[in-house]
Design a protein around this motif. Structure first.
Motif, PDB file in Angstrom:
ATOM      1  N   LEU A  70       0.835  -1.205   0.000  1.00  0.00           N
ATOM      2  CA  LEU A  70       0.000   0.000   0.000  1.00  0.00           C
ATOM      3  C   LEU A  70       0.868   1.252   0.000  1.00  0.00           C
ATOM      4  O   LEU A  70       0.639   2.178  -0.789  1.00  0.00           O
ATOM      5  CB  LEU A  70      -0.927   0.003   1.219  1.00  0.00           C
ATOM      6  N   VAL A  71       1.853   1.292   0.890  1.00  0.00           N
ATOM      7  CA  VAL A  71       2.735   2.461   0.953  1.00  0.00           C
ATOM      8  C   VAL A  71       3.551   2.564  -0.336  1.00  0.00           C
ATOM      9  O   VAL A  71       3.763   3.662  -0.863  1.00  0.00           O
ATOM     10  CB  VAL A  71       3.661   2.374   2.179  1.00  0.00           C
ATOM     11  N   GLY A  72       3.988   1.415  -0.868  1.00  0.00           N
ATOM     12  CA  GLY A  72       4.724   1.423  -2.136  1.00  0.00           C
ATOM     13  C   GLY A  72       3.890   1.963  -3.272  1.00  0.00           C
ATOM     14  O   GLY A  72       4.401   2.682  -4.154  1.00  0.00           O
ATOM     15  N   LEU A  73       2.596   1.622  -3.286  1.00  0.00           N
ATOM     16  CA  LEU A  73       1.692   2.152  -4.318  1.00  0.00           C
ATOM     17  C   LEU A  73       1.617   3.665  -4.224  1.00  0.00           C
ATOM     18  O   LEU A  73       1.634   4.373  -5.257  1.00  0.00           O
ATOM     19  CB  LEU A  73       0.298   1.537  -4.145  1.00  0.00           C
ATOM     20  N   ALA A  74       1.554   4.194  -2.997  1.00  0.00           N
ATOM     21  CA  ALA A  74       1.513   5.644  -2.817  1.00  0.00           C
ATOM     22  C   ALA A  74       2.794   6.295  -3.339  1.00  0.00           C
ATOM     23  O   ALA A  74       2.747   7.326  -4.026  1.00  0.00           O
ATOM     24  CB  ALA A  74       1.305   5.980  -1.341  1.00  0.00           C
ATOM     25  N   VAL A  75       3.919   5.697  -3.027  1.00  0.00           N
ATOM     26  CA  VAL A  75       5.205   6.230  -3.494  1.00  0.00           C
ATOM     27  C   VAL A  75       5.252   6.246  -5.012  1.00  0.00           C
ATOM     28  O   VAL A  75       5.694   7.220  -5.639  1.00  0.00           O
ATOM     29  CB  VAL A  75       6.367   5.404  -2.914  1.00  0.00           C
ATOM     30  N   ASP A  76       4.788   5.177  -5.639  1.00  0.00           N
ATOM     31  CA  ASP A  76       4.775   5.100  -7.104  1.00  0.00           C
ATOM     32  C   ASP A  76       3.902   6.196  -7.715  1.00  0.00           C
ATOM     33  O   ASP A  76       4.156   6.650  -8.832  1.00  0.00           O
ATOM     34  CB  ASP A  76       4.263   3.734  -7.560  1.00  0.00           C
ATOM     35  N   GLN A  77       2.872   6.609  -6.959  1.00  0.00           N
ATOM     36  CA  GLN A  77       1.958   7.647  -7.460  1.00  0.00           C
ATOM     37  C   GLN A  77       2.417   9.048  -7.059  1.00  0.00           C
ATOM     38  O   GLN A  77       1.711  10.025  -7.316  1.00  0.00           O
ATOM     39  CB  GLN A  77       0.547   7.405  -6.906  1.00  0.00           C
ATOM     40  N   GLY A  78       3.595   9.135  -6.453  1.00  0.00           N
ATOM     41  CA  GLY A  78       4.120  10.444  -6.067  1.00  0.00           C
ATOM     42  C   GLY A  78       3.498  10.999  -4.803  1.00  0.00           C
ATOM     43  O   GLY A  78       3.546  12.214  -4.557  1.00  0.00           O
ATOM     44  N   ILE A  79       2.916  10.130  -3.974  1.00  0.00           N
ATOM     45  CA  ILE A  79       2.272  10.552  -2.727  1.00  0.00           C
ATOM     46  C   ILE A  79       3.199  10.228  -1.561  1.00  0.00           C
ATOM     47  O   ILE A  79       3.675   9.101  -1.425  1.00  0.00           O
ATOM     48  CB  ILE A  79       0.912   9.841  -2.532  1.00  0.00           C
ATOM     49  N   ARG A  80       3.454  11.201  -0.732  1.00  0.00           N
ATOM     50  CA  ARG A  80       4.317  11.018   0.432  1.00  0.00           C
ATOM     51  C   ARG A  80       3.512  10.414   1.588  1.00  0.00           C
ATOM     52  O   ARG A  80       2.368  10.816   1.831  1.00  0.00           O
ATOM     53  CB  ARG A  80       4.907  12.362   0.842  1.00  0.00           C
ATOM     54  N   VAL A  81       4.097   9.467   2.290  1.00  0.00           N
ATOM     55  CA  VAL A  81       3.443   8.816   3.428  1.00  0.00           C
ATOM     56  C   VAL A  81       4.323   9.008   4.659  1.00  0.00           C
ATOM     57  O   VAL A  81       5.527   8.754   4.621  1.00  0.00           O
ATOM     58  CB  VAL A  81       3.216   7.309   3.174  1.00  0.00           C
ATOM     59  N   ILE A  82       3.704   9.452   5.748  1.00  0.00           N
ATOM     60  CA  ILE A  82       4.426   9.619   7.009  1.00  0.00           C
ATOM     61  C   ILE A  82       3.682   8.867   8.110  1.00  0.00           C
ATOM     62  O   ILE A  82       2.493   9.108   8.346  1.00  0.00           O
ATOM     63  CB  ILE A  82       4.569  11.099   7.393  1.00  0.00           C
ATOM     64  N   ALA A 133       9.817  10.150   2.060  1.00  0.00           N
ATOM     65  CA  ALA A 133      10.739  11.099   1.429  1.00  0.00           C
ATOM     66  C   ALA A 133      12.185  10.697   1.693  1.00  0.00           C
ATOM     67  O   ALA A 133      13.099  11.190   1.018  1.00  0.00           O
ATOM     68  CB  ALA A 133      10.475  12.509   1.939  1.00  0.00           C
ATOM     69  N   ASN A 134      12.393   9.792   2.660  1.00  0.00           N
ATOM     70  CA  ASN A 134      13.729   9.316   2.989  1.00  0.00           C
ATOM     71  C   ASN A 134      14.020   8.005   2.269  1.00  0.00           C
ATOM     72  O   ASN A 134      13.129   7.175   2.067  1.00  0.00           O
ATOM     73  CB  ASN A 134      13.863   9.096   4.504  1.00  0.00           C
ATOM     74  N   ASP A 135      15.279   7.817   1.890  1.00  0.00           N
ATOM     75  CA  ASP A 135      15.653   6.614   1.145  1.00  0.00           C
ATOM     76  C   ASP A 135      15.475   5.329   1.952  1.00  0.00           C
ATOM     77  O   ASP A 135      15.315   4.254   1.380  1.00  0.00           O
ATOM     78  CB  ASP A 135      17.116   6.717   0.679  1.00  0.00           C
ATOM     79  N   ASP A 136      15.512   5.430   3.282  1.00  0.00           N
ATOM     80  CA  ASP A 136      15.450   4.221   4.109  1.00  0.00           C
ATOM     81  C   ASP A 136      14.026   3.887   4.570  1.00  0.00           C
ATOM     82  O   ASP A 136      13.845   3.122   5.512  1.00  0.00           O
ATOM     83  CB  ASP A 136      16.359   4.378   5.322  1.00  0.00           C
ATOM     84  N   TRP A 137      13.014   4.446   3.913  1.00  0.00           N
ATOM     85  CA  TRP A 137      11.638   4.264   4.397  1.00  0.00           C
ATOM     86  C   TRP A 137      11.209   2.797   4.400  1.00  0.00           C
ATOM     87  O   TRP A 137      10.484   2.353   5.307  1.00  0.00           O
ATOM     88  CB  TRP A 137      10.661   5.106   3.571  1.00  0.00           C
ATOM     89  N   GLU A 138      11.657   1.998   3.423  1.00  0.00           N
ATOM     90  CA  GLU A 138      11.239   0.591   3.380  1.00  0.00           C
ATOM     91  C   GLU A 138      11.778  -0.181   4.573  1.00  0.00           C
ATOM     92  O   GLU A 138      11.055  -0.998   5.176  1.00  0.00           O
ATOM     93  CB  GLU A 138      11.702  -0.056   2.074  1.00  0.00           C
ATOM     94  N   GLN A 139      13.031   0.060   4.928  1.00  0.00           N
ATOM     95  CA  GLN A 139      13.611  -0.627   6.068  1.00  0.00           C
ATOM     96  C   GLN A 139      12.935  -0.207   7.365  1.00  0.00           C
ATOM     97  O   GLN A 139      12.627  -1.037   8.230  1.00  0.00           O
ATOM     98  CB  GLN A 139      15.114  -0.351   6.144  1.00  0.00           C
ATOM     99  N   ARG A 140      12.696   1.091   7.515  1.00  0.00           N
ATOM    100  CA  ARG A 140      12.032   1.576   8.726  1.00  0.00           C
ATOM    101  C   ARG A 140      10.618   1.019   8.847  1.00  0.00           C
ATOM    102  O   ARG A 140      10.169   0.644   9.932  1.00  0.00           O
ATOM    103  CB  ARG A 140      12.000   3.108   8.728  1.00  0.00           C
ATOM    104  N   LEU A 141       9.911   0.963   7.718  1.00  0.00           N
ATOM    105  CA  LEU A 141       8.543   0.438   7.723  1.00  0.00           C
ATOM    106  C   LEU A 141       8.542  -1.043   8.067  1.00  0.00           C
ATOM    107  O   LEU A 141       7.699  -1.514   8.844  1.00  0.00           O
ATOM    108  CB  LEU A 141       7.869   0.681   6.376  1.00  0.00           C
ATOM    109  N   THR A 142       9.483  -1.786   7.502  1.00  0.00           N
ATOM    110  CA  THR A 142       9.590  -3.215   7.797  1.00  0.00           C
ATOM    111  C   THR A 142       9.861  -3.444   9.278  1.00  0.00           C
ATOM    112  O   THR A 142       9.223  -4.281   9.919  1.00  0.00           O
ATOM    113  CB  THR A 142      10.704  -3.858   6.958  1.00  0.00           C
ATOM    114  N   ASP A 143      10.804  -2.692   9.835  1.00  0.00           N
ATOM    115  CA  ASP A 143      11.122  -2.822  11.255  1.00  0.00           C
ATOM    116  C   ASP A 143       9.908  -2.485  12.131  1.00  0.00           C
ATOM    117  O   ASP A 143       9.627  -3.172  13.131  1.00  0.00           O
ATOM    118  CB  ASP A 143      12.287  -1.902  11.635  1.00  0.00           C
ATOM    119  N   ALA A 144       9.194  -1.424  11.753  1.00  0.00           N
ATOM    120  CA  ALA A 144       8.022  -1.014  12.530  1.00  0.00           C
ATOM    121  C   ALA A 144       6.936  -2.075  12.490  1.00  0.00           C
ATOM    122  O   ALA A 144       6.311  -2.391  13.505  1.00  0.00           O
ATOM    123  CB  ALA A 144       7.490   0.322  12.000  1.00  0.00           C
TER     124      ALA A 144
END
Length: 283
Positions: free
Chosen positions: A101-113, A122-133
């Motif tokens: 879901l978050v990846g779909l938003a990123v692909d559409q140019g939508i920022r998720v916080i 907006a940060n390059d490490d968002w996938e790792q942080r999301l996975t850890d969370a």
């Protein structure tokens, strides 16, 4: 949460909120909404619009929910520039649904916080942080189930009520001043003659439709989770088969089994009969 990249000055914002069960406070949604709006204020963001979508009383393990389905469709249509959530568990409790879901938003140019998880796409490490969370939230959910089971085991041992209130019984607290104190079931004398007559009608082979009509006419309350006060044949069968009326209460005859394709839990017969608990009850 510290932002490495400032928020846009006037974005179209989606604020998504969720709480899991009907036992949680209804104002949880407004609390989450206020929290997200305060985050925008703290970061000097003045949105041109803020849309609120929510799911109330629904588990984050479900793949499809009315609110999250609208989020998914809105992302596809690029309705927002920014999606805010208190933390990623509000979206999902499971990386298999959250990351796409978050990846779909990123692909559409939508920022998720995800504020409390310090996840910012907006940060390059968002996938790792999301996975850890998500791993953290998944473990928390897992151990919560054990805490609930432990609490139920304790209630069972002391003879306290567990589960829905059955017709003909009433529930009371030994400490009315403490709303969280254990509650107990006892026979409600008001409905005792009605229950006895219903059993006798069945024993006399009266049609179950007639028994159901009698119980409806008598005004006997159904189980506390019923949608309608009218009795039907299925309700009568459930009443007659319930061992509680015969002086024996059983617990964990059924257990929940997760369907991983949807995230839904469905009741199934306990595969281990030795784990079905039994205790004597007034009948």
């Amino acid at each position: 949460m510290y932002l490495q990249h400032p928020l846009p000055s006037d974005p179209r914002v989606l604020d998504y909120c969720r709480f899991s069960t009907d036992e949680q406070r209804q104002q949880s949604i407004s609390d989450q909404d206020d929290y997200c709006r305060s985050f925008l204020d703290d970061n000097r963001c003045n949105p041109q619009s803020i849309e609120l979508l929510s799911d109330e009383g629904l588990s984050g393990e479900l793949q499809n929910r009315p609110g999250i389905d609208k989020v998914r469709e809105g992302i596809k249509k690029c309705r927002w520039d920014l999606i805010l959530v208190e933390d990623s568990s509000r979206l999902f409790r499971g990386i298999q649904w959250c990351l796409p879901l978050v990846g779909l938003a990123v692909d559409q140019g939508i920022r998720v916080i995800c504020i409390n998880d310090s996840v910012d796409t907006a940060n390059d490490d968002w996938e790792q942080r999301l996975t850890d969370a998500q791993l953290h939230h998944g473990k928390d959910n897992y151990y919560t189930r054990f805490r609930i089971k432990r609490a139920h085991d304790g209630l069972w041992r002391m003879g306290a009520a567990i589960g829905i209130l059955r017709p003909g019984f009433r529930r009371y607290s030994q400490n009315p001043k403490n709303p969280k104190s254990p509650k107990f079931d006892e026979i409600d004398p008001q409905w005792l003659p009605i229950i006895l007559r219903a059993f006798r009608m069945v024993a006399a082979l009266r049609p179950l439709e007639v028994v159901a009509a009698y119980l409806t006419q008598s005004g006997l309350p159904k189980t506390s989770n019923s949608q309608t006060p009218k009795w039907n044949v299925k309700n009568v069968v459930s009443l007659i088969r319930c061992t509680k009326y015969r002086g024996v209460e059983l617990y964990r005859q059924e257990v929940s089994k997760k369907t991983h394709a949807t995230g839904k839990y469905n009741p199934v017969t306990n595969p281990d009969p030795t784990k079905v608990l039994q205790r004597e009850m007034l009948h």
